[in-house]
Design a protein around this motif. Sequence first.
Motif, PDB file in Angstrom:
ATOM      1  N   ARG A  13       0.838  -1.210   0.000  1.00  0.00           N
ATOM      2  CA  ARG A  13       0.000   0.000   0.000  1.00  0.00           C
ATOM      3  C   ARG A  13       0.869   1.254   0.000  1.00  0.00           C
ATOM      4  O   ARG A  13       0.579   2.208  -0.709  1.00  0.00           O
ATOM      5  CB  ARG A  13      -0.946   0.006   1.208  1.00  0.00           C
ATOM      6  N   MET A  14       1.945   1.231   0.786  1.00  0.00           N
ATOM      7  CA  MET A  14       2.837   2.385   0.839  1.00  0.00           C
ATOM      8  C   MET A  14       3.493   2.613  -0.527  1.00  0.00           C
ATOM      9  O   MET A  14       3.564   3.751  -1.001  1.00  0.00           O
ATOM     10  CB  MET A  14       3.920   2.184   1.904  1.00  0.00           C
ATOM     11  N   LEU A  15       3.943   1.550  -1.170  1.00  0.00           N
ATOM     12  CA  LEU A  15       4.565   1.671  -2.484  1.00  0.00           C
ATOM     13  C   LEU A  15       3.567   2.215  -3.510  1.00  0.00           C
ATOM     14  O   LEU A  15       3.892   3.119  -4.284  1.00  0.00           O
ATOM     15  CB  LEU A  15       5.101   0.314  -2.942  1.00  0.00           C
ATOM     16  N   LEU A  16       2.347   1.699  -3.493  1.00  0.00           N
ATOM     17  CA  LEU A  16       1.327   2.165  -4.442  1.00  0.00           C
ATOM     18  C   LEU A  16       0.921   3.604  -4.158  1.00  0.00           C
ATOM     19  O   LEU A  16       0.590   4.351  -5.077  1.00  0.00           O
ATOM     20  CB  LEU A  16       0.124   1.232  -4.428  1.00  0.00           C
ATOM     21  N   GLU A  17       0.975   4.002  -2.899  1.00  0.00           N
ATOM     22  CA  GLU A  17       0.695   5.404  -2.572  1.00  0.00           C
ATOM     23  C   GLU A  17       1.775   6.303  -3.186  1.00  0.00           C
ATOM     24  O   GLU A  17       1.465   7.355  -3.740  1.00  0.00           O
ATOM     25  CB  GLU A  17       0.650   5.580  -1.048  1.00  0.00           C
ATOM     26  N   VAL A  18       3.009   5.871  -3.133  1.00  0.00           N
ATOM     27  CA  VAL A  18       4.102   6.628  -3.746  1.00  0.00           C
ATOM     28  C   VAL A  18       3.929   6.662  -5.265  1.00  0.00           C
ATOM     29  O   VAL A  18       4.085   7.714  -5.898  1.00  0.00           O
ATOM     30  CB  VAL A  18       5.481   6.023  -3.365  1.00  0.00           C
ATOM     31  N   TYR A  19       3.579   5.517  -5.860  1.00  0.00           N
ATOM     32  CA  TYR A  19       3.381   5.445  -7.315  1.00  0.00           C
ATOM     33  C   TYR A  19       2.290   6.389  -7.798  1.00  0.00           C
ATOM     34  O   TYR A  19       2.382   6.963  -8.877  1.00  0.00           O
ATOM     35  CB  TYR A  19       3.001   4.030  -7.737  1.00  0.00           C
ATOM     36  N   THR A  20       1.221   6.524  -7.005  1.00  0.00           N
ATOM     37  CA  THR A  20       0.044   7.280  -7.460  1.00  0.00           C
ATOM     38  C   THR A  20       0.013   8.714  -6.935  1.00  0.00           C
ATOM     39  O   THR A  20      -0.880   9.478  -7.315  1.00  0.00           O
ATOM     40  CB  THR A  20      -1.250   6.563  -7.038  1.00  0.00           C
ATOM     41  N   ARG A  21       0.950   9.072  -6.117  1.00  0.00           N
ATOM     42  CA  ARG A  21       0.940  10.386  -5.452  1.00  0.00           C
ATOM     43  C   ARG A  21       0.850  11.550  -6.441  1.00  0.00           C
ATOM     44  O   ARG A  21       0.114  12.500  -6.210  1.00  0.00           O
ATOM     45  CB  ARG A  21       2.204  10.524  -4.610  1.00  0.00           C
ATOM     46  N   ASP A  22       1.584  11.501  -7.535  1.00  0.00           N
ATOM     47  CA  ASP A  22       1.623  12.634  -8.469  1.00  0.00           C
ATOM     48  C   ASP A  22       0.643  12.470  -9.638  1.00  0.00           C
ATOM     49  O   ASP A  22       0.739  13.188 -10.623  1.00  0.00           O
ATOM     50  CB  ASP A  22       3.048  12.853  -8.979  1.00  0.00           C
ATOM     51  N   ASP A  97      -8.314  -6.354 -15.870  1.00  0.00           N
ATOM     52  CA  ASP A  97      -6.886  -6.546 -16.109  1.00  0.00           C
ATOM     53  C   ASP A  97      -6.315  -7.306 -14.933  1.00  0.00           C
ATOM     54  O   ASP A  97      -6.963  -7.464 -13.884  1.00  0.00           O
ATOM     55  CB  ASP A  97      -6.182  -5.201 -16.290  1.00  0.00           C
ATOM     56  N   TYR A  98      -5.080  -7.756 -15.097  1.00  0.00           N
ATOM     57  CA  TYR A  98      -4.409  -8.585 -14.104  1.00  0.00           C
ATOM     58  C   TYR A  98      -2.944  -8.179 -14.095  1.00  0.00           C
ATOM     59  O   TYR A  98      -2.299  -8.182 -15.138  1.00  0.00           O
ATOM     60  CB  TYR A  98      -4.570 -10.046 -14.544  1.00  0.00           C
ATOM     61  N   ILE A  99      -2.436  -7.794 -12.931  1.00  0.00           N
ATOM     62  CA  ILE A  99      -1.057  -7.330 -12.820  1.00  0.00           C
ATOM     63  C   ILE A  99      -0.284  -8.293 -11.921  1.00  0.00           C
ATOM     64  O   ILE A  99      -0.717  -8.578 -10.804  1.00  0.00           O
ATOM     65  CB  ILE A  99      -0.993  -5.909 -12.224  1.00  0.00           C
ATOM     66  N   SER A 100       0.852  -8.758 -12.414  1.00  0.00           N
ATOM     67  CA  SER A 100       1.702  -9.643 -11.617  1.00  0.00           C
ATOM     68  C   SER A 100       2.659  -8.818 -10.773  1.00  0.00           C
ATOM     69  O   SER A 100       3.286  -7.886 -11.267  1.00  0.00           O
ATOM     70  CB  SER A 100       2.507 -10.563 -12.533  1.00  0.00           C
ATOM     71  N   LYS A 101       2.767  -9.176  -9.495  1.00  0.00           N
ATOM     72  CA  LYS A 101       3.731  -8.545  -8.605  1.00  0.00           C
ATOM     73  C   LYS A 101       5.043  -9.309  -8.698  1.00  0.00           C
ATOM     74  O   LYS A 101       5.020 -10.520  -8.864  1.00  0.00           O
ATOM     75  CB  LYS A 101       3.251  -8.595  -7.154  1.00  0.00           C
ATOM     76  N   PRO A 102       6.160  -8.691  -8.529  1.00  0.00           N
ATOM     77  CA  PRO A 102       6.354  -7.249  -8.381  1.00  0.00           C
ATOM     78  C   PRO A 102       6.225  -6.557  -9.734  1.00  0.00           C
ATOM     79  O   PRO A 102       6.444  -7.173 -10.773  1.00  0.00           O
ATOM     80  CB  PRO A 102       7.778  -7.135  -7.850  1.00  0.00           C
ATOM     81  N   PHE A 103       5.866  -5.305  -9.711  1.00  0.00           N
ATOM     82  CA  PHE A 103       5.723  -4.537 -10.944  1.00  0.00           C
ATOM     83  C   PHE A 103       6.424  -3.203 -10.792  1.00  0.00           C
ATOM     84  O   PHE A 103       6.636  -2.718  -9.693  1.00  0.00           O
ATOM     85  CB  PHE A 103       4.255  -4.334 -11.331  1.00  0.00           C
ATOM     86  N   GLU A 104       6.784  -2.643 -11.913  1.00  0.00           N
ATOM     87  CA  GLU A 104       7.427  -1.330 -11.942  1.00  0.00           C
ATOM     88  C   GLU A 104       6.355  -0.241 -11.947  1.00  0.00           C
ATOM     89  O   GLU A 104       5.220  -0.473 -12.386  1.00  0.00           O
ATOM     90  CB  GLU A 104       8.292  -1.195 -13.197  1.00  0.00           C
ATOM     91  N   LYS A 105       6.718   0.929 -11.511  1.00  0.00           N
ATOM     92  CA  LYS A 105       5.791   2.064 -11.463  1.00  0.00           C
ATOM     93  C   LYS A 105       5.171   2.333 -12.827  1.00  0.00           C
ATOM     94  O   LYS A 105       3.944   2.455 -12.938  1.00  0.00           O
ATOM     95  CB  LYS A 105       6.517   3.320 -10.961  1.00  0.00           C
ATOM     96  N   ASP A 106       5.985   2.424 -13.874  1.00  0.00           N
ATOM     97  CA  ASP A 106       5.457   2.740 -15.208  1.00  0.00           C
ATOM     98  C   ASP A 106       4.475   1.689 -15.691  1.00  0.00           C
ATOM     99  O   ASP A 106       3.443   2.017 -16.289  1.00  0.00           O
ATOM    100  CB  ASP A 106       6.597   2.907 -16.214  1.00  0.00           C
ATOM    101  N   SER A 107       4.777   0.442 -15.431  1.00  0.00           N
ATOM    102  CA  SER A 107       3.887  -0.645 -15.837  1.00  0.00           C
ATOM    103  C   SER A 107       2.557  -0.562 -15.094  1.00  0.00           C
ATOM    104  O   SER A 107       1.483  -0.684 -15.687  1.00  0.00           O
ATOM    105  CB  SER A 107       4.557  -1.988 -15.575  1.00  0.00           C
ATOM    106  N   PHE A 108       2.623  -0.326 -13.785  1.00  0.00           N
ATOM    107  CA  PHE A 108       1.406  -0.214 -12.980  1.00  0.00           C
ATOM    108  C   PHE A 108       0.549   0.952 -13.466  1.00  0.00           C
ATOM    109  O   PHE A 108      -0.652   0.803 -13.704  1.00  0.00           O
ATOM    110  CB  PHE A 108       1.771  -0.027 -11.500  1.00  0.00           C
TER     111      PHE A 108
END
Length: 154
Positions: A13-22, A97-108
Amino acid sequence: MRILIADDDPNARMLLEVYTRDQPWDVEFCADGQQALERIRTADIDIVVSDIRMPGLSGDELLKHIKQERPELPVVLMTAHTSTDDVVEMMKLGADDYISKPFEKDSFLHRIRKSIEGMERRRENARLRGELEQLRDRDHAATSQIIGNSSSLR
């Protein structure tokens, strides 16, 4: 655009918050599937992103509830435990859609943007269908009320 992300892992959740912050989205986080389902029922959510493996209400169970209650709501599933059979099954259940972890920010972010674009296309199609139906109804009403007996009108 309001996105709900459900994942029981606080680090994810923390990582995804960073990914989506901007990003220009309003992003909300839930720690489990039950909490996510309650938010979907009470808030105006546009897209759900959910981990599959969570205690209590799992991501695939959450997907089933969403598709029963709000079939138009896009759902993107993510997991570290991926198999082709899982992907096929989730898509059959209605996952967008279906996303495999781990994933990169750009891919997500690309996957989320793709889901947003698909949702916006579906909404636009529904709006246009409604307008077309109104035009058909108006034209039908106008032509069915013509009264006269001239040869050109017949």
